[in-house]
Scaffold this motif. Sequence first.
Motif, PDB file in Angstrom:
ATOM      1  N   HIS A   9       0.882  -1.168  -0.100  1.00  0.00           N
ATOM      2  CA  HIS A   9       0.120  -0.057  -0.118  1.00  0.00           C
ATOM      3  C   HIS A   9       0.855   1.328  -0.086  1.00  0.00           C
ATOM      4  CE1 HIS A   9      -3.212   2.679   1.013  1.00  0.00           C
ATOM      5  NE2 HIS A   9      -2.589   3.015   1.813  1.00  0.00           N
ATOM      6  N   SER A  10       1.861   1.248   0.860  1.00  0.00           N
ATOM      7  CA  SER A  10       2.773   2.407   0.807  1.00  0.00           C
ATOM      8  C   SER A  10       3.508   2.548  -0.340  1.00  0.00           C
ATOM      9  CB  SER A  10       3.834   2.362   1.896  1.00  0.00           C
ATOM     10  OG  SER A  10       3.026   2.093   3.405  1.00  0.00           O
ATOM     11  N   ASN A  56       1.622   4.118  -3.275  1.00  0.00           N
ATOM     12  CA  ASN A  56       1.170   5.635  -3.212  1.00  0.00           C
ATOM     13  C   ASN A  56       2.679   6.541  -3.275  1.00  0.00           C
ATOM     14  OD1 ASN A  56      -1.461   5.254  -2.816  1.00  0.00           O
ATOM     15  ND2 ASN A  56      -0.992   4.346  -0.934  1.00  0.00           N
TER      16      ASN A  56
END
Length: 132
Positions: free
Chosen positions: A21-22, A25
């Motif tokens: 997820h990190s 992004n």
Amino acid sequence: MREWIVRSPPWVKVLTEGLAHSLRNVEGCRVTAHLLVPGSTFTGMTARGRTEKPPGSWTPDQVIDVLVERMGNGDFYIICPDNDVTTDIDNRRILWGAEDLIRNRPPLSRWHPDYADEFAAFLASPSPFRQG
């Protein structure tokens, strides 16, 4: 069988999901994270004194081939089969385990005697998965 293989702690899944997820992004990031869940794989660590690969196990090269292909497809969850368990059964086990949470069943209820018949019926039922 997959059940006797040493499992990764649950935090490995959570940590890897968070990392993926990190990374997605971060603008322009060229690093990705993927979670490999191998089936029965015959290695020096799993040999337990055996010299020949059990018929149900895969070789590390087979697992790596699936891993590389699925990473190339952009898959995060890479549930690698073996010669004993089909992808459909793996998927049903995963779904059953998730339903342990929402139905407030005991953990790993598929091995609980009170749920043995229900789990067997679930395995034999038409596909519970969405199409498409």
